[in-house]
Design a protein around this motif. Structure first.
Motif, PDB file in Angstrom:
ATOM      1  N   GLU A 119      23.737  35.765-106.793  1.00  0.00           N
ATOM      2  CA  GLU A 119      22.960  34.620-106.667  1.00  0.00           C
ATOM      3  C   GLU A 119      23.355  33.696-107.596  1.00  0.00           C
ATOM      4  N   ALA A 122      21.012  31.771-110.234  1.00  0.00           N
ATOM      5  CA  ALA A 122      19.860  32.561-110.644  1.00  0.00           C
ATOM      6  C   ALA A 122      19.445  32.190-112.016  1.00  0.00           C
ATOM      7  N   HIS A 189      14.093  38.677-111.634  1.00  0.00           N
ATOM      8  CA  HIS A 189      15.046  39.287-111.058  1.00  0.00           C
ATOM      9  C   HIS A 189      15.138  40.789-110.971  1.00  0.00           C
ATOM     10  N   HIS A 214      18.279  42.479-100.691  1.00  0.00           N
ATOM     11  CA  HIS A 214      19.130  41.294-101.324  1.00  0.00           C
ATOM     12  C   HIS A 214      18.368  39.975-101.364  1.00  0.00           C
ATOM     13  N   GLN A 215      17.951  39.432-102.349  1.00  0.00           N
ATOM     14  CA  GLN A 215      17.103  38.180-102.432  1.00  0.00           C
ATOM     15  C   GLN A 215      15.987  38.049-101.603  1.00  0.00           C
ATOM     16  N   GLU A 217      12.052  37.800-101.880  1.00  0.00           N
ATOM     17  CA  GLU A 217      11.281  37.315-102.673  1.00  0.00           C
ATOM     18  C   GLU A 217       9.711  37.850-102.608  1.00  0.00           C
ATOM     19  N   SER A 274      17.417  42.026-106.465  1.00  0.00           N
ATOM     20  CA  SER A 274      18.963  41.775-106.381  1.00  0.00           C
ATOM     21  C   SER A 274      19.511  43.133-106.057  1.00  0.00           C
ATOM     22  N   ARG A 336      20.587  22.257-101.352  1.00  0.00           N
ATOM     23  CA  ARG A 336      21.394  23.493-100.814  1.00  0.00           C
ATOM     24  C   ARG A 336      22.045  23.242 -99.341  1.00  0.00           C
ATOM     25  N   ALA A 373      26.502  37.829-100.170  1.00  0.00           N
ATOM     26  CA  ALA A 373      25.734  37.370-101.279  1.00  0.00           C
ATOM     27  C   ALA A 373      25.497  35.888-101.126  1.00  0.00           C
ATOM     28  N   GLY A 374      24.267  35.267-101.890  1.00  0.00           N
ATOM     29  CA  GLY A 374      24.435  33.908-102.255  1.00  0.00           C
ATOM     30  C   GLY A 374      23.565  33.243-101.455  1.00  0.00           C
ATOM     31  N   SER A 376      19.133  33.027 -99.630  1.00  0.00           N
ATOM     32  CA  SER A 376      17.939  33.632 -99.588  1.00  0.00           C
ATOM     33  C   SER A 376      17.533  34.143 -98.071  1.00  0.00           C
TER      34      SER A 376
END
Length: 489
Positions: A119, A122, A189, A214-215, A217, A274, A336, A373-374, A376
């Motif tokens: 991320e 982050a 994180h 991953h990511q 929330e 993460s 984004r 990755a990268g 949300s």
């Protein structure tokens, strides 16, 4: 890469494509090396034998690999135990593996770099909870700052014994108290298998539809609520939770108590899970500066398509071609949105080798759960919807519950528009990237305008191209202006 941790011993093989990191093989043995450490100061005898059996197998699996492609590291339990050095010598004697023993500061640093690898934007507090220790480190401008190692792993707090919540909480609070101001922050994180499993527990109890850790929330309130519930569950109850690691059941209540105390002590408002940690941090550090500066989402989407050996350069060309129009639209994904659009363009040919009748559905599923990755979870849903719309104008997505939960209606429409734009660009050019530069897509007043130099008018006058252009204009709710014209300088 071999990771000799306090709870698990793991072999992970990676493929690294520039900035994107792909897990090819992942195998672990829950040895529990740190299980007896608080009582004896030594590694668990049973754990050592379990670990050695796994390490001998890992060495055999890697026997034909070049030595410089194999990395082996050990963390807290080996570092803190009286017999840790003897254990490392035994590993080398029996397997030939040379193990690097990470210091607590190194472990914290690599955990933070792993979060950055997964991320890039982050920031805030990072915590890596292992079997024996918790590493805390602040992340500022993509660099770890002020790390510390604390003896707050589940084994250090009393696992595998059933948890005494009051006693464990007192130990954690006493340890955290002097650090309250030093590590205060809004975003946390969470790194480590314990907290990933706690997130999976939260997904299960809230019927969250996208089971990707991953990511993922959680708000402060959601995380505390689930942590309190987990801490009070019996081992048998936790073992019955779908998707939860049964072998984590004895340590998960301890991980929950640590998380609750951490959120309350440091004023955390948002928890981001993460799946990247120390191992990925080591890989990230080995990248050159130019590679580290790349966006992992764009790199991952590019690699996902490039593996199929399809049209070279089409993704970047599509993005450049779409910018005059996209830049005129009010963003639905904030700052984004250009990155997300660039990623969608890289996925243009992902479905090329699927049957035409099933491309849209298969691409949707692949993008939604791709190990890239990268992004949300709402961004995952956006990319999946856009990839779906790249192949069809169908109005119903394969998993509508996920789309409705993660995206607002206006975000869904924007995803459809970007997908329709990519579809139009692919059809105009016949996947021949240089041809895109001979046409122009933009807004003229309120109308979607598709034009070409008079010498290239045939590019935009085909029946299918006109159909695709009309579909894009319809998604955007605007009229269409189509025809040859001089390109703007």
């Amino acid at each position: 890469m071999i990771d000799v941790g306090s709870n698990s011993v793991r072999l992970v093989t990676y493929r690294v494509d520039g900035r994107s990191i792909w897990t090819i093989h992942n195998e672990k043995a829950l040895a529990g090396l740190g299980r007896d450490l608080p009582a004896t100061g030594r590694l668990s005898k049973r754990g050592v034998e379990t670990a050695m059996a796994a390490l001998r197998r890992f060495a055999r699996v890697l026997q034909d690999w070049p030595e410089d492609a194999i990395y082996t590291a050990a963390t807290a339990a080996v570092r803190e135990s009286e017999d840790g050095q003897a254990f490392l010598r035994r590993i080398e004697t029996e397997t030939g593996l040379k193990v690097r023993l990470l210091s607590g500061r190194e472990e914290a640093r690599y955990a933070a770099l792993g979060v950055v690898a997964g991320e890039p934007d982050a920031a805030g507090l990072i915590g890596d909870l292992g079997g024996s220790s918790l590493e805390l480190v602040r992340l500022e401008d993509q660099e770890p700052v002020d790390g510390v190692t604390l003896q707050l792993g589940p084994f250090a707090l009393g696992a595998p014994r059933p948890i005494d919540i009051g006693r464990a909480r007192r130990v954690v609070d006493k340890t955290f108290a002097p650090l309250a101001d030093r590590f205060a922050g809004k975003t946390f994180h969470a790194v480590g298998g314990g907290w990933r499993n706690l997130a999976l527990f939260h997904m299960s109890r809230t019927a969250y539809p996208l089971r990707v850790a991953h990511q993922f929330e959680m708000s402060r309130e959601e995380a505390i609520d689930s942590a309190r519930l987990v801490a009070r569950q019996s081992r048998s109850s936790l073992e019955r939770v779908e998707g939860l690691s049964k072998k984590r059941a004895e340590t998960l209540p301890y991980a929950a108590v640590v998380l609750e105390a951490l959120l309350e002590t440091f004023g955390i408002e948002r928890v981001v899970v993460s799946a990247f940690g120390v191992r990925e941090g080591l890989l990230y550090e080995a990248m050159n500066a130019a590679t580290r500066a790349e966006d992992p989402l764009i790199a991952g989407c590019e690699a996902l398509t490039e593996w199929q050996g399809l049209t070279e350069g089409l993704g970047p060309a599509l993005f450049a071609w779409s910018q005059p129009l996209l830049a005129r639209l009010e963003p639905r994904f904030g700052a984004r949105e250009p990155i997300l659009a660039a990623a969608v363009c890289r996925l243009a040919e992902l479905g090329a080798r699927f049957h035409p009748d099933h491309r849209a559905d298969l691409v949707f599923e692949q993008v939604l759960r791709a190990p890239i990755a990268g992004m949300s979870h709402p961004e995952r849903a956006m990319l999946a919807c856009a990839a779906f719309a790249r192949h069809t104008t169908a109005q119903t997505f394969p998993e509508p519950a996920i789309v409705e939960r993660l995206l607002k209606p206006e975000q869904v429409r924007r995803a459809r528009a970007i997908g329709a734009m990519v579809r139009l660009g692919c059809d105009i050019s016949g996947r021949n990237a240089p041809l895109l530069a001979r046409t122009r897509l933009t807004l003229e007043g309120e109308a979607v305008s598709l034009t070409a130099d008079p010498a290239e008018a045939d590019l935009i006058l085909g029946e299918q191209v006109q159909k695709r252009a009309a579909a894009l204009a319809e998604v955007l709710g605007r009229p269409l202006r189509l025809g040859p014209a001089e390109l703007a300088a």
